[in-house]
Motif scaffolding. Structure first.
Motif, PDB file in Angstrom:
ATOM      1  N   CYS A   1      38.731  -6.152  -0.365  1.00 43.87           N
ATOM      2  CA  CYS A   1      38.056  -5.291  -1.350  1.00 43.87           C
ATOM      3  C   CYS A   1      37.239  -4.212  -0.648  1.00 43.87           C
ATOM      4  N   PRO A   2      37.535  -2.944  -0.917  1.00 47.20           N
ATOM      5  CA  PRO A   2      36.754  -1.889  -0.258  1.00 47.20           C
ATOM      6  C   PRO A   2      35.335  -1.755  -0.806  1.00 47.20           C
ATOM      7  N   PHE A   3      35.061  -2.387  -1.950  1.00 48.13           N
ATOM      8  CA  PHE A   3      33.745  -2.229  -2.572  1.00 48.13           C
ATOM      9  C   PHE A   3      32.832  -3.427  -2.336  1.00 48.13           C
ATOM     10  N   GLY A   4      33.340  -4.444  -1.651  1.00 47.67           N
ATOM     11  CA  GLY A   4      32.502  -5.611  -1.354  1.00 47.67           C
ATOM     12  C   GLY A   4      32.180  -6.431  -2.583  1.00 47.67           C
ATOM     13  N   VAL A   5      33.103  -6.520  -3.525  1.00 52.65           N
ATOM     14  CA  VAL A   5      32.806  -7.188  -4.788  1.00 52.65           C
ATOM     15  C   VAL A   5      33.026  -8.708  -4.767  1.00 52.65           C
ATOM     16  N   PRO A   6      34.223  -9.205  -4.400  1.00 56.32           N
ATOM     17  CA  PRO A   6      34.420 -10.659  -4.546  1.00 56.32           C
ATOM     18  C   PRO A   6      33.539 -11.437  -3.579  1.00 56.32           C
ATOM     19  N   LYS A   7      33.111 -12.605  -4.021  1.00 59.40           N
ATOM     20  CA  LYS A   7      32.327 -13.489  -3.175  1.00 59.40           C
ATOM     21  C   LYS A   7      32.943 -14.877  -3.275  1.00 59.40           C
ATOM     22  N   ILE A   8      32.708 -15.684  -2.257  1.00 58.91           N
ATOM     23  CA  ILE A   8      33.225 -17.048  -2.262  1.00 58.91           C
ATOM     24  C   ILE A   8      32.064 -18.004  -2.490  1.00 58.91           C
ATOM     25  N   ASP A   9      32.200 -18.874  -3.457  1.00 58.69           N
ATOM     26  CA  ASP A   9      31.262 -19.976  -3.605  1.00 58.69           C
ATOM     27  C   ASP A   9      31.663 -21.007  -2.552  1.00 58.69           C
ATOM     28  N   LEU A  10      30.854 -21.080  -1.507  1.00 58.16           N
ATOM     29  CA  LEU A  10      31.266 -21.880  -0.348  1.00 58.16           C
ATOM     30  C   LEU A  10      31.388 -23.354  -0.691  1.00 58.16           C
ATOM     31  N   GLU A  11      30.529 -23.826  -1.589  1.00 58.36           N
ATOM     32  CA  GLU A  11      30.595 -25.246  -1.936  1.00 58.36           C
ATOM     33  C   GLU A  11      31.860 -25.551  -2.704  1.00 58.36           C
ATOM     34  N   ALA A  12      32.185 -24.670  -3.658  1.00 57.72           N
ATOM     35  CA  ALA A  12      33.342 -24.938  -4.507  1.00 57.72           C
ATOM     36  C   ALA A  12      34.635 -24.437  -3.884  1.00 57.72           C
ATOM     37  N   LYS A  13      34.534 -23.717  -2.752  1.00 62.08           N
ATOM     38  CA  LYS A  13      35.720 -23.103  -2.130  1.00 62.08           C
ATOM     39  C   LYS A  13      36.469 -22.273  -3.174  1.00 62.08           C
ATOM     40  N   LEU A  14      35.704 -21.416  -3.851  1.00 58.83           N
ATOM     41  CA  LEU A  14      36.271 -20.690  -4.985  1.00 58.83           C
ATOM     42  C   LEU A  14      35.763 -19.253  -4.966  1.00 58.83           C
ATOM     43  N   GLN A  15      36.703 -18.304  -5.153  1.00 53.59           N
ATOM     44  CA  GLN A  15      36.277 -16.930  -5.273  1.00 53.59           C
ATOM     45  C   GLN A  15      35.715 -16.685  -6.660  1.00 53.59           C
ATOM     46  N   MET A  16      34.660 -15.884  -6.719  1.00 52.04           N
ATOM     47  CA  MET A  16      34.139 -15.483  -8.019  1.00 52.04           C
ATOM     48  C   MET A  16      33.863 -13.988  -7.967  1.00 52.04           C
ATOM     49  N   LYS A  17      34.085 -13.321  -9.081  1.00 54.06           N
ATOM     50  CA  LYS A  17      33.744 -11.900  -9.150  1.00 54.06           C
ATOM     51  C   LYS A  17      33.618 -11.482 -10.605  1.00 54.06           C
ATOM     52  N   CYS A  18      33.160 -10.272 -10.775  1.00 54.41           N
ATOM     53  CA  CYS A  18      33.040  -9.682 -12.108  1.00 54.41           C
ATOM     54  C   CYS A  18      34.429  -9.588 -12.739  1.00 54.41           C
ATOM     55  N   ASN A  19      34.520  -9.992 -14.016  1.00 49.08           N
ATOM     56  CA  ASN A  19      35.803  -9.844 -14.707  1.00 49.08           C
ATOM     57  C   ASN A  19      35.628  -9.002 -15.966  1.00 49.08           C
TER      58      ASN A  19
END
Lengths: 766, 205
Positions: free
Chosen positions: B98-116
């Motif tokens: 992502c060029p905008f630095g949007v997605p993040k990973i919930d390290l505990e859940a091993k899951l990507q989260m982002k604005c939808n």
């Protein structure tokens, strides 16, 4: 959830990942609330004077668990971070749920029954008043209370306690503007509604960080700009609204009167006055004109530290505008000439004929949610309900008749909040009841405040969290939040809005109304306090205000629910309210004219010297509200702004986050530097929401405006030095036996200044 | 550009973070905010702007393009959804893409989260939480015509240049009327990839 900092080390986590942390005022599990049978309760925010509408989300068990935007006329769905997080107070683990009692400050609090707490309080009131006279017991109210409760504070103090010593924390907020409005117009409220801002051609905002203190009002400012209005901001700091203003006058704090006199000087010199308006609708113009003649731009430029050309530019833009408006807030009011500063702005609007038209007018922006209503119904030391004067025999007789007492029984005027603290120091006031205030954070010169309160023989405080002030009391009564009771507030436009009850209070918690009525009953005045709830009090308030300038008689709960808000004066049930004052140039003085007042600038109370060469100014930040007793406990807001900082210009050679000792004649503290070009090089700024040892108000001066008795928060002499260690931020107090709520502790130990609308400063985070 | 979309107007942003708080209230990820606030001119001015997912149309979003598990799905109306929790493996390819630095990973859940784009709200015709509450209209939700009716003379851009690479987005940025070139995106720290200077991923050099 883990709250540990996750190092962004590729061997531990992929670059750019971040641990999401649940941040909020609820245990993490409660984020997954039971949303079946959800209902939305329409109400308003409990915080600032904009009074945004909102819905509280209530679950099937009758508990508030969230917030939903509401399309109310004031805010049209918009909310600021405080409003969004406000609901988290309601079921917060720090809530007080039983009265706390102790016999002396050496003992810890213990939870007690209501019976014991009330009996002890009444016994102490009787003892102190018996030994020292009635005026030895005082009362301090607040402007975040519903209007019904502010009315009750004034009545309770004068009828049940029978003391003249009652005042409220609007003394730290609105009294300068109120004093100026009364002198000039004979009525105390903003002259125009917010919506008028959208129609103006020139908007001047002085001493108001609208973007942070009244964020939702910014939509009106930008709306005016969209239409092509010129935006003038007068502020020593480059605030978010000043950043894109057409003219930003970054004057020295404490020089506003010289600046506005000079602007008026240029307007006179260039023939931009509205002579027809002045001749028909004003008195005192000749004297004002003669005074401003002595304030040419060259002189003001020297006093204010701004270019003379800028003063001329402001005068031309404001003077030539078809419709111009001026709004101001605490930035020009928190001064030893706070009233006079407001009068210079009124003179500017009056001289250019900018009054009482759409897009042309004047307003002061109230800080507290009920900053307007809080000063209308008699909790101020010299006022009675309906804005009546306690010194006027006719007014005294009217109110005595409504309250069912003899005029001779009504106490005389008391003293202001800061003066009451000095009286506590001298032992003249020995007992105190505080409702909805936190002077340990909000009053200037903390050392004096602490000393005064420590000398009290008895101190009771009403609150729903254990504030720093309540933690010093003998008795703390657990009372309701705004979502657990109904009542009205008047916003900055004097629009009265109704707050609705969203949930029942937790067991053991009572309304402020109930507690005051119960103490009154035990003091033998129960017949005059036979109120079942807010509605009964409001009906009496309506009758008490009927026929006065601040006429609420035509405002009823039902009408408020139907209309979404009515601006007073509203003398009858058919009256639509008065959103705009002074239409046709008519004021509320007997002669219907604007009484223009002569103002001379004088320097601030705290003298500059080689030892204290710079100016300290204080103010708010968007994530927190006033003394922070509410907002410093809400995880999301603490995460946003965990601690105070000192804003310094890069010319002083500090790096971002370095320890800076801020020293004034009252004290010193060490804060992290936020290095930014957005502040004058000769000023430093500290936000004031935190308690000692990081309290801005441990540094400020308790000098008062002689007329309004407002403290001079906005300017005192200061020096800054390098230091070793940054002072820690104390956790908000909690009742005995409870641990500090962990969500609100996160990042309190962060040694760097927080992200704020001022940015993070110049240096990298390490 | 999407029909009804978010318009970001940095000139109106006051840095209050109402969007950040409001995002935390969103029912699809309560307690977690997907928005962050950037200060493009730290220390010099108080300029700030919110970063929401830009819902790239490039022809599909870079994050979805690189997802090995095909967890990032794009709806017919162009909204790039957050990772499907039944598919996401937490590999963080999307974070790097992502060029905008949007997605993040919930390290505990091993899951990507982002604005939808608050799909739980926008699919019912409501505005996303952030644009609903934004006190200043720095985040505006609607059509470009509605935006221009409310703010005469504004222009918008959906092109962002990262070095030589131009990304088109579904979310638009308000730009000065005379400006037609793509908005410069990201910190222009170029790193060498296969002998060619390539824009970095936003981590400062």
């Amino acid at each position: 959830m883990s709250t540990e900092h996750v190092p962004l080390d590729p061997s531990v986590a992929p670059l750019g990942t971040r641990d999401f942390r649940d941040a909020g005022g609820l245990p993490a599990a409660a984020w997954r609330a039971d949303q079946t049978e959800q209902t939305l309760v329409p109400t308003h925010c409990c915080f600032c004077g904009v009074q945004c509408g909102m819905y509280l989300r209530v679950d099937g068990h009758g508990k508030v668990f969230g917030v939903e935007p509401r399309n109310h006329d004031i805010n049209r769905m918009r909310l600021c971070p405080k409003g969004i997080n406000a609901y988290q107070q309601v079921n917060h683990p720090d809530r007080l749920t039983a009265p706390l009692v102790r016999r002396s400050r050496d003992e810890p609090f213990r939870e007690a029954s209501w019976e014991e707490a009330l009996d002890h309080t009444v016994a102490e009131i009787r003892r102190i008043q018996g030994e020292r006279g009635r005026d030895a017991f005082g009362m301090l109210g607040g402007a975040s209370l519903f209007s019904e409760k502010t009315y009750l504070v004034g009545k309770f103090a004068r009828v049940a306690l029978k003391t003249r010593h009652v005042d409220y924390n609007g003394r730290l907020c609105m009294v300068s503007a109120a004093g100026a409005n009364k002198l000039a117009f004979g009525i105390d409220r903003a002259a125009n509604p917010f919506a008028d801002i959208l129609q103006t051609d020139c908007l001047l905002i002085a001493g108001s960080n609208v973007g942070e203190c009244f964020p939702v009002m910014t939509q009106y400012v930008w709306g005016a700009r969209d239409r092509g209005a010129t935006l003038i901001i007068v502020d020593p700091r480059q605030t978010a609204v000043a950043r894109t203003a057409d003219i930003h006058v970054a004057l020295k704090s404490g020089t506003d009167a010289a600046f506005f006199n000079a602007v008026l000087h240029v307007i006179v010199a260039e023939g931009l006055t509205d002579e027809a308006f002045l001749a028909e609708h004003t008195t005192g113009w000749d004297e004002v004109k003669a005074t401003v003649a002595a304030y040419p731009p060259s002189r003001a430029a020297e006093i204010c530290g701004v270019p003379a050309e800028q003063i001329v530019q402001v005068a031309r833009v404001f003077g030539r505008a078809e419709r111009a408006m001026a709004w101001h807030a605490r930035g020009i009011e928190h001064h030893t000439q706070g009233v006079e500063n407001c009068l210079t702005v009124i003179n500017l609007c009056t001289a250019t004929g900018n009054l009482g038209r759409p897009g042309a007018g004047y307003g002061t922006i109230t800080g507290q949610g009920n900053g307007q209503g809080g000063r209308e119904h008699g909790q101020k030391s010299d006022l009675l309900p309906g804005g009546r004067s306690i010194n006027d025999p006719a007014h005294r007789r009217q109110v005595a008749a409504i309250w069912g007492i003899e005029e001779s029984e009504l106490p005389q005027a008391g003293t202001s909040m800061m003066e009451m603290v000095w009286q506590m120091q001298r032992g003249e006031i020995r007992g105190l009841i505080g409702v909805c205030n936190n002077p340990f954070v909000s009053l200037p010169n903390y050392a004096v405040v602490k000393d005064g309160y420590d000398k009290l023989e008895f101190h009771a405080q009403f609150d729903f969290f254990l504030s720093e002030t309540a933690a010093n009391a003998h008795v703390v009564f657990p009372v309701t939040t705004w979502a657990e009771d109904e009542g009205v507030m008047a916003n900055a436009e004097a629009r009265v809005v109704k707050h609705n009850k969203a949930q029942d209070p937790p067991p053991g918690v009572r309304t402020d109304t109930w507690v005051m009525c119960e103490i009154a009953r035990r003091l033998g005045e129960g017949s005059k306090f036979a109120f079942e709830g807010s509605k009964d009090v409001f009906d009496e308030l309506r009758r008490a205000s009927a026929g006065t300038v601040i006429d609420y008689y035509g405002i009823t709960y039902e009408r408020l629910e139907q209309t979404g808000g009515i601006a007073w004066p509203c003398p009858s049930l058919e009256h639509p309210g008065t959103p705009r004052l002074f239409e046709g140039g008519k004021t509320y003085h007997a002669d219907g004219k604007v009484h223009m007042q002569v103002v001379e600038w004088h320097p601030p109370a705290d003298p500059y010297s080689d030892e204290y060469p710079m100016t300290l100014t204080t103010g708010r930040t968007v994530a927190h509200f006033l003394s922070g007793n509410q907002t410093r406990r809400l995880g999301g807001l603490v995460e946003q702004t965990p601690r105070p900082w000192v804003e310094v210009h890069p010319s002083h050679g500090f790096r971002n986050g370095e320890a800076v000792r801020v020293v004034t004649r009252r004290g010193s503290e060490v804060l992290p530097a936020l290095v930014t070009e957005a502040i004058r090089p000769d000023h430093v700024f500290v936000p004031y929401h935190w308690p000692y040892p990081v309290a801005a108000n441990a540094l400020t001066i308790d000098a008062l405006d002689p007329r309004s008795k407002i403290p001079e928060y906005k300017v005192c002499a200061v020096r800054i030095e390098r230091a070793e260690r940054i002072d820690p931020v104390p956790a908000p107090p909690v009742p005995p036996g409870r641990a500090a709520y962990p969500e609100a502790q996160v990042s309190r130990t962060d040694p760097l200044p927080p992200t704020s609308p001022q940015g993070r400063g110049t240096a990298e985070r390490g | 550009m999407l029909g009804r979309t978010i318009f970001i107007d940095p000139g109106r942003c006051i840095g209050c973070q109402a969007c950040v708080s409001a995002c935390r209230e969103c029912d699809s990820h309560r307690g977690k905010s997907m928005i962050h606030l950037d200060y493009p001119d730290e220390g010099h001015t108080v300029a700030s702007l919110p970063t929401v997912c830009m819902h790239c149309e490039d022809p599909v979003a870079p994050c979805a393009e690189v997802c090995p598990a095909e967890a990032i799905l794009i709806t017919a109306d162009g909204v790039v959804q957050e990772a499907d929790p039944t598919r996401c493996i937490g590999c963080a390819n999307c974070v790097n893409a992502c060029p905008f630095g949007v997605p993040k990973i919930d390290l505990e859940a091993k899951l990507q989260m982002k604005c939808n784009l608050c799909y739980d709200r926008t699919s019912y015709g409501l505005a996303p939480m952030c644009a609903t509450v934004c006190p200043t209209g720095a985040l505006f939700y609607g059509t470009v015509e509605e935006l221009q009716a409310e703010r005469p003379g504004v222009d918008v851009s959906t092109m962002f240049a990262f070095g030589d690479t131009v990304v088109s987005t579904g979310v638009a940025m308000v730009v000065p009327a005379e400006r037609r070139a793509p908005v410069p995106g990201g910190m222009l720290n170029l790193i060498e990839v296969n002998g060619r200077p390539t824009p970095g991923n936003g981590a400062r050099a």
